[in-house]
Enzyme design. Sequence first.
Site, mmCIF file in Angstrom:
data_model
loop_
_atom_site.group_PDB
_atom_site.id
_atom_site.type_symbol
_atom_site.label_atom_id
_atom_site.label_comp_id
_atom_site.label_asym_id
_atom_site.label_seq_id
_atom_site.Cartn_x
_atom_site.Cartn_y
_atom_site.Cartn_z
ATOM 1 C CG HIS A 99 -1.800 -0.965 1.554
ATOM 2 N ND1 HIS A 99 -1.450 -2.131 2.155
ATOM 3 C CD2 HIS A 99 -3.140 -1.026 1.353
ATOM 4 C CE1 HIS A 99 -2.529 -2.878 2.316
ATOM 5 N NE2 HIS A 99 -3.575 -2.242 1.827
ATOM 6 C CG ASP A 102 1.623 -0.760 3.481
ATOM 7 O OD1 ASP A 102 0.690 -0.391 4.177
ATOM 8 O OD2 ASP A 102 1.522 -1.566 2.523
ATOM 9 C CD GLU A 230 -8.088 -8.187 -0.873
ATOM 10 O OE1 GLU A 230 -7.120 -7.707 -1.508
ATOM 11 O OE2 GLU A 230 -8.042 -8.449 0.331
ATOM 12 C CG ASP A 337 -3.556 -9.504 2.966
ATOM 13 O OD1 ASP A 337 -2.979 -9.066 3.972
ATOM 14 O OD2 ASP A 337 -4.542 -8.950 2.451
HETATM 15 C C1 XUL Z 1 -7.765 -6.236 4.312
HETATM 16 C C2 XUL Z 1 -6.987 -6.707 3.158
HETATM 17 C C3 XUL Z 1 -6.085 -5.715 2.533
HETATM 18 C C4 XUL Z 1 -6.084 -5.776 1.045
HETATM 19 C C5 XUL Z 1 -5.310 -4.657 0.408
HETATM 20 O O1 XUL Z 1 -8.554 -7.186 4.899
HETATM 21 O O2 XUL Z 1 -7.075 -7.856 2.783
HETATM 22 O O3 XUL Z 1 -4.804 -5.907 3.051
HETATM 23 O O4 XUL Z 1 -5.560 -6.966 0.580
HETATM 24 O O5 XUL Z 1 -5.759 -3.415 0.800
HETATM 25 CO CO CO Z 2 -6.141 -8.892 1.190
#
Ligand code: XUL
Ligand code: CO
Length: 438
Positions: A99, A102, A230, A337
């Site tokens: 991001h 970050d 997502e 993640d």
């Molecule tokens: C939050 C999540 C994020 C996304 C990117 O639950 O999964 O980290 O992947 O913003």
């Molecule tokens: Co995610």
Amino acid sequence: MAVFPEVAKIKYEGTSSANPLVFRYYNETEVIEGKTMREHLRFSVAFWHTLRGSGADPFGPGTMYRPWEGADTVDNAINRVKVFFEFCEKLGAPFYCFHDRDIAPEGKTLAESNKNLDAVVKVFKEEQDRTGITLLWGTANLFGNPRYMHGAATSCNADAFAYAAAQVKKALECTMFLGGQGYTFWGGREGYQCIWNTDMKREVEHLAKFMHMAVDYAKEIGFKGQFYFEPKPKEPTKHQYDFDCAACINFLRAYDLDKYVKMNIETNHATLATHSVEHEIDYAGSQGFLGSIDANAGDMLLGWDTDQFPTDVYMTSKIMYYLLKHGGFTTGGLNFDAKVRRESFEPVDLFYAHIGGMDAFALGLKIAVEMRKTGELEKLLKERYASWDSGIGAEIEAGKADFKSLEKYMFEKGEAAPNVSGRQELLENIVNRYMFKS
Ligand code: XUL
Ligand code: CO
């Protein structure tokens, strides 16, 4: 100076090894069905969890020992990039994701934030060129800053929308500069808590407008990466608009975004939506929207997004089975993640976590390939649908039947008698055979 001096490059040693800092299944150069494991799995490290995760939770502050953290300055941000690439290099992960906020500190103004980003992204580029590790996807944090308390693209505050647009514009430029293969929209706070204060129609239309602006800007600057959406049903808001793949795909089709955006499916988000990750993969894949995967796992006894590292080989085998069914990755990959538990506070735990996840997927890939090769499961599935391969079923599928002809058919036939067992138990037994023979 090496930050992880006790860890050498993680090598493949095979299943006879009990060394916790080697791979037992992930052999990156091993060729399976014409592709190396590295090409199949396309592992990615998430900068936000791995480098920046502090272990804080709603009940207490961070617990992690992270010698690279320090103050929120550009100099420290640049130093963290080097630490990150040392980690990814030792692990042998070919990709990473970030991001905007970050990787570089947010400044007092938008201009200052952008300047900070430029300084840090330059070092990312140098480290990419040095190591060959590249960007899977970039994204913007449109949920952390208090200005996004009501959401970003779906905020009641038009200024928040505008700020978010400026942020995504810059994040796209950075992603493109780093040769990123994708850009992800995760809903953040794009949803609502209280229907009385929410104009849902207007908010959803704004989200579509926002995505169109991103698509238009990508075209304008020549960014060729794949956009991803997502899904996540809740958390932080009660109702997120990107609930699951079905809701996201409906949104993309309704607002003419389906040509530009695919799904980034996250395991723990799928389970929060009371789906399984393989359900989401098969649904998105069958609709032509399978893009990338955020690989993690939830906890059956905790009802929130725990983002654990995936070690359940049943789950990774199912993911790989359905991923291969839909042709595998093109631009996407398996992005961890995932975060180490608050109690696993030492830097070396980051290695154990990623090694475990990578090995679980490598073994899952091998099992899935075996299941596909023999075709045992596929054969039973095909048999279940045999009534559609000829006779009335084939006529219906070919569009040669209507309600009148089907009524006539049933008058003559009399009953739709049970034709085939579901064989669930048999199928589950067969799956166990594959799981435990290797
Ligand atoms: C939050 C999540 C994020 C996304 C990117 O639950 O999964 O980290 O992947 O913003
Ligand atoms: Co995610």
